[in-house]
Motif scaffolding. Structure first.
Motif, PDB file in Angstrom:
ATOM      1  N   HIS A  82       0.862  -1.177   0.000  1.00 41.71           N
ATOM      2  CA  HIS A  82       0.000   0.000   0.000  1.00 41.71           C
ATOM      3  C   HIS A  82       0.903   1.232   0.000  1.00 41.71           C
ATOM      4  CE1 HIS A  82      -2.733  -3.111   1.481  1.00 41.71           C
ATOM      5  NE2 HIS A  82      -3.735  -2.332   1.134  1.00 41.71           N
ATOM      6  N   ARG A 128     -16.201   3.715  -9.819  1.00 45.94           N
ATOM      7  CA  ARG A 128     -16.098   3.667  -8.355  1.00 45.94           C
ATOM      8  C   ARG A 128     -16.084   2.208  -7.927  1.00 45.94           C
ATOM      9  NH1 ARG A 128     -17.475   8.296  -5.037  1.00 45.94           N
ATOM     10  NH2 ARG A 128     -17.495  10.163  -6.344  1.00 45.94           N
ATOM     11  N   SER A 186       0.973   5.394  -0.245  1.00 45.54           N
ATOM     12  CA  SER A 186       0.279   6.677  -0.250  1.00 45.54           C
ATOM     13  C   SER A 186       1.213   7.737  -0.819  1.00 45.54           C
ATOM     14  CB  SER A 186      -0.150   7.071   1.171  1.00 45.54           C
ATOM     15  OG  SER A 186      -1.082   6.137   1.684  1.00 45.54           O
ATOM     16  N   ARG A 207     -11.637   9.775  -4.229  1.00 45.05           N
ATOM     17  CA  ARG A 207     -10.277   9.980  -4.695  1.00 45.05           C
ATOM     18  C   ARG A 207      -9.842   8.867  -5.659  1.00 45.05           C
ATOM     19  NH1 ARG A 207      -7.088  13.505  -1.850  1.00 45.05           N
ATOM     20  NH2 ARG A 207      -5.898  13.468  -3.812  1.00 45.05           N
ATOM     21  N   THR A 259      -2.610   5.069  -3.412  1.00 48.44           N
ATOM     22  CA  THR A 259      -3.674   5.985  -3.011  1.00 48.44           C
ATOM     23  C   THR A 259      -3.084   7.366  -2.761  1.00 48.44           C
ATOM     24  OG1 THR A 259      -3.419   5.406  -0.682  1.00 48.44           O
ATOM     25  CG2 THR A 259      -5.017   4.145  -1.945  1.00 48.44           C
ATOM     26  N   ASP A 314      -8.011  14.155  -9.471  1.00 48.61           N
ATOM     27  CA  ASP A 314      -7.093  13.026  -9.529  1.00 48.61           C
ATOM     28  C   ASP A 314      -7.228  12.418 -10.930  1.00 48.61           C
ATOM     29  OD1 ASP A 314      -6.636  13.514  -6.862  1.00 48.61           O
ATOM     30  OD2 ASP A 314      -7.912  11.868  -6.155  1.00 48.61           O
ATOM     31  N   ARG A 370      -7.525   6.031  -7.305  1.00 46.90           N
ATOM     32  CA  ARG A 370      -6.595   5.031  -6.804  1.00 46.90           C
ATOM     33  C   ARG A 370      -6.187   4.117  -7.958  1.00 46.90           C
ATOM     34  NH1 ARG A 370      -9.806   2.523  -1.704  1.00 46.90           N
ATOM     35  NH2 ARG A 370     -11.036   1.677  -3.426  1.00 46.90           N
ATOM     36  N   LEU A 389      -1.335  -1.273  -4.283  1.00 47.92           N
ATOM     37  CA  LEU A 389      -2.386  -0.252  -4.316  1.00 47.92           C
ATOM     38  C   LEU A 389      -1.775   1.119  -4.040  1.00 47.92           C
ATOM     39  CD1 LEU A 389      -5.452   0.354  -4.516  1.00 47.92           C
ATOM     40  CD2 LEU A 389      -5.563   0.077  -2.020  1.00 47.92           C
ATOM     41  N   GLU A 406     -14.553  -0.813  -4.917  1.00 44.58           N
ATOM     42  CA  GLU A 406     -13.842  -1.249  -3.722  1.00 44.58           C
ATOM     43  C   GLU A 406     -12.608  -2.024  -4.172  1.00 44.58           C
ATOM     44  OE1 GLU A 406     -14.422  -0.445  -0.762  1.00 44.58           O
ATOM     45  OE2 GLU A 406     -16.512   0.264  -0.732  1.00 44.58           O
ATOM     46  N   PRO A 407     -11.582  -2.164  -3.307  1.00 51.10           N
ATOM     47  CA  PRO A 407     -10.381  -2.903  -3.712  1.00 51.10           C
ATOM     48  C   PRO A 407     -10.668  -4.300  -4.242  1.00 51.10           C
ATOM     49  CG  PRO A 407      -9.960  -1.708  -1.688  1.00 51.10           C
ATOM     50  CD  PRO A 407     -11.423  -1.536  -1.977  1.00 51.10           C
ATOM     51  N   ASP A 440     -12.397   5.849  -5.209  1.00 47.38           N
ATOM     52  CA  ASP A 440     -12.862   5.296  -3.939  1.00 47.38           C
ATOM     53  C   ASP A 440     -14.354   5.609  -3.773  1.00 47.38           C
ATOM     54  OD1 ASP A 440     -13.545   5.459  -0.995  1.00 47.38           O
ATOM     55  OD2 ASP A 440     -11.495   4.696  -0.845  1.00 47.38           O
TER      56      ASP A 440
END
Length: 258
Positions: free
Chosen positions: A136, A209, A138, A236, A252, A171, A238, A250, A211-212, A231
């Motif tokens: 992950h 949109r 960021s 945002r 973000t 984004d 991703r 991932l 979810e992971p 997300d």
């Protein structure tokens, strides 16, 4: 009177991942030192990472990732894979030298690099049930125009580049389209004020949109190298992407940072 430009101590680092003979590691460092010396006093912070996984599903297991910072021009990076370690070192550093020279002299490395190298690392064959999001990351998104984002993506040898669109504040992501050029996708609205760059095609739709787990399913169904999505909670952008070890990563954006 001639003034000699002082050059600080060369910053060259070689990182080894996996089991490699000591002679190969020494060869890699010597070649890296030669590269940064040849590039001149405006070249700093040369990095070379060598990886040799044991996975037998990969036919080109020697991976070399090389980069160098050029004063006033930015960073240039290359990641390539071959059968033998020394071959990977020579190929990566030779390609890096050519791209660094072009970046320094012309300001970009040219659209020829839009076509991905046939020496790009391969994905390891990992059963679907074993795949996990193992990284992950960021990031603080840099504010760029789509054109600037493409140039940066090519200089860094990325498949895609996540950024904050200077024209809309959204984004956004640019990525390569082999044989076509580049594609731009935004997290929300696709409206773009201002001119267009001929080699960048804008997506007619915003990022989905997801979810992971949904993004991972789409990644598996499509066999794409990545899935750019928004997300469902904060909207945002991703990126879920395939790692060369067969797992997922991932990316973000840092919350509140645009």
């Amino acid at each position: 009177m001639t003034r000699l430009r002082h050059r600080p101590a060369l910053d060259v680092r070689v990182e080894i991942r996996g089991e490699l003979p000591r002679e190969d590691a020494e060869y890699a460092r010597a070649r890296s030192l030669a590269l940064i010396t040849d590039l001149g006093p405006d070249a700093h912070a040369a990095r070379l990472r060598l990886t040799r996984p044991r996975d037998r599903s990969v036919t080109r297991p020697a991976v070399a990732q090389a980069s160098v910072d050029l004063e006033g021009a930015g960073r240039v990076r290359v990641e390539l894979a071959t059968v033998a370690v020394r071959e990977a070192v020579d190929l990566a550093l030779g390609t890096l030298a050519g791209r660094a020279a072009r970046l320094r002299e012309l300001g970009d490395i040219g659209l020829a690099s839009a076509y991905e190298s046939s020496w790009r690392p391969q994905y390891a064959a990992r059963p679907l049930a074993d795949r996990r999001i193992v990284r992950h990351k960021s990031v603080r998104l840099a504010r760029r125009t789509p054109e600037q984002a493409v140039r940066e993506m090519l200089a860094l040898d990325y498949r895609f580049h996540l950024f904050s669109d200077a024209l809309t504040g959204q984004d956004s992501l640019v990525h390569r389209r082999p044989g076509v050029g580049f594609r731009l996708v935004r997290a929300h609205s696709t409206a773009r004020p201002g001119g267009r760059w001929p080699s960048v095609t804008e997506s007619p739709d915003p990022a989905p949109r997801l979810e992971p787990a949904e993004a991972a399913r789409q990644l598996w169904l499509t066999c794409w190298p990545f899935v750019f999505h928004a997300d469902p909670g904060d909207g945002r952008g991703r990126v879920l992407y395939r790692r060369y070890d067969g797992h997922y990563g991932l990316i973000t954006p840092i919350a509140g940072a645009h």
